[in-house]
Write an enzyme that holds these catalytic residues in place. Structure first.
Site: not given
Length: 346
Positions: A65, A177, A172
């Site tokens: 604010e 990956s 895998a």
């Protein structure tokens, strides 16, 4: 005295634009403000024009604010404030936002979330007593939800993130990956990391992958805001085994409960668990996962390393249960975002 509420679709066009600006400012602040909430605010003048927008600054700095009022200046007189969180009504490191709004001559305040913090709440009622029109908007700020949830739980909100094939494998059999998902998904991951207070991995992931756990832009440069790098587990991690973590700095804890307690004490409210499968299983089994981000690639392996290393439950009745919040297509991949049933966002 009850604060009236309004559905967002019933806002007039000027207030709707103000709400959108406030939400965007909160999103920009996300990841920079903890332990304070990432709040956004917009100030509309008497003609309905947006004349000031601001987001919460890092802890000790100005609240949303105050930032928005500073930009608006004298144009705030008689205007309207739209804020994603009820204005605070206490003196902490900064003064009460309620007083700043009154001093600026704001005539009306629209806010999204009531403040659950007992020390700071009560701002809406106080402003109404000062003859400011106050209305709550029946919507939510996605960027505030982790903070709100953490206050309710007394620990950081935990999001479990993983990338998997269609048949549920994260790598895998040979351990490869990179990359299961495509460029758009990876960009999304790094933008998300920028908004987190910490990234948590297990010692197995630290030793096997030598990760950096940084939030990077497309050109490889680092975002201005970086998450804490956290490793959970008792195995030692040498500089030879994980040079990236040692170069960048990290903290290590022997167990989950110790890590979350230390992170909470340090001001972290929103953390991401990235691996590995054993740590993910442990967080789920302990009931400590609040949200899930599942990046799913259109790929089938048939065998490989699964998302979870251990059983979370022996029965369907005891399984960890989540509900879908959103689904986003990222190139050829799909991001599913889920939340724990009964979370603060319900």
């Amino acid at each position: 005295m009850r604060i009236p509420a309004i559905d967002p679709e019933n806002l007039d066009a000027d207030l709707a634009r103000g709400l959108a600006a406030a939400l965007a400012a909160g999103a920009e602040a996300h990841g920079r403000t903890s332990p304070n909430p990432p709040v956004g605010a917009a100030i509309l003048d008497t003609s309905g024009n947006i004349v000031g927008v601001g987001g919460t600054q890092p802890a000790g700095g100005a609240h949303a604010e105050v930032m928005a009022l500073a930009e608006a200046g004298e144009k705030a007189l008689g205007g309207t404030a739209v804020v994603t969180l009820e204005p605070c009504n206490h003196i902490g490191r900064t003064g009460p936002c309620t007083q700043a709004l009154l001093k600026a001559g704001i005539a009306a305040v629209y806010y999204v979330h009531p403040d659950p913090n007992g020390q700071a709440s009560g701002g809406a009622q106080f402003l109404r007593e000062q003859e400011v029109a106050v209305v709550r908007i029946n919507t939510s700020s996605r960027d505030l939800l982790p903070w709100l949830n953490s206050l309710q739980l007394g620990r950081p909100t935990v999001t479990l993130k993983f990338a998997q094939t269609l048949d549920g494998f994260t790598a895998a059999l040979d351990g490869s990956s990179q990359w299961i998902t495509g460029d758009q998904a990876r960009r999304r991951v790094h933008e998300d990391r920028r908004q987190r207070d910490g990234i948590i991995i297990g010692t197995g992931t630290a030793l096997a992958d030598n990760p950096s756990l940084t939030a990077r832009r497309e050109d490889g440069s680092l975002h201005d805001t970086q998450p804490r790098r956290v490793v959970i587990g008792s195995r030692p991690i040498s500089a030879e085994q994980a040079p990236n973590l040692h170069r960048l700095g990290f903290e290590q804890y022997p167990e989950i409960s110790t890590a979350l307690a230390a992170l909470w004490q340090a001001g972290a409210r929103d953390v991401l668990v990235e691996g590995g499968a054993g740590l993910a299983s442990a967080f789920l089994a302990a009931g400590l996962v609040d949200n899930i981000q599942a990046y799913i690639a259109p790929t089938l392996l048939g065998q490989g390393h699964p998302v979870l290393a251990n059983a979370v439950s022996d029965t369907l009745a005891g399984a960890a249960s989540f509900e879908l919040v959103s689904q986003t297509r990222l190139g050829g991949d799909l991001l599913l975002e889920l939340k724990k049933k009964g979370s603060v966002s319900d």
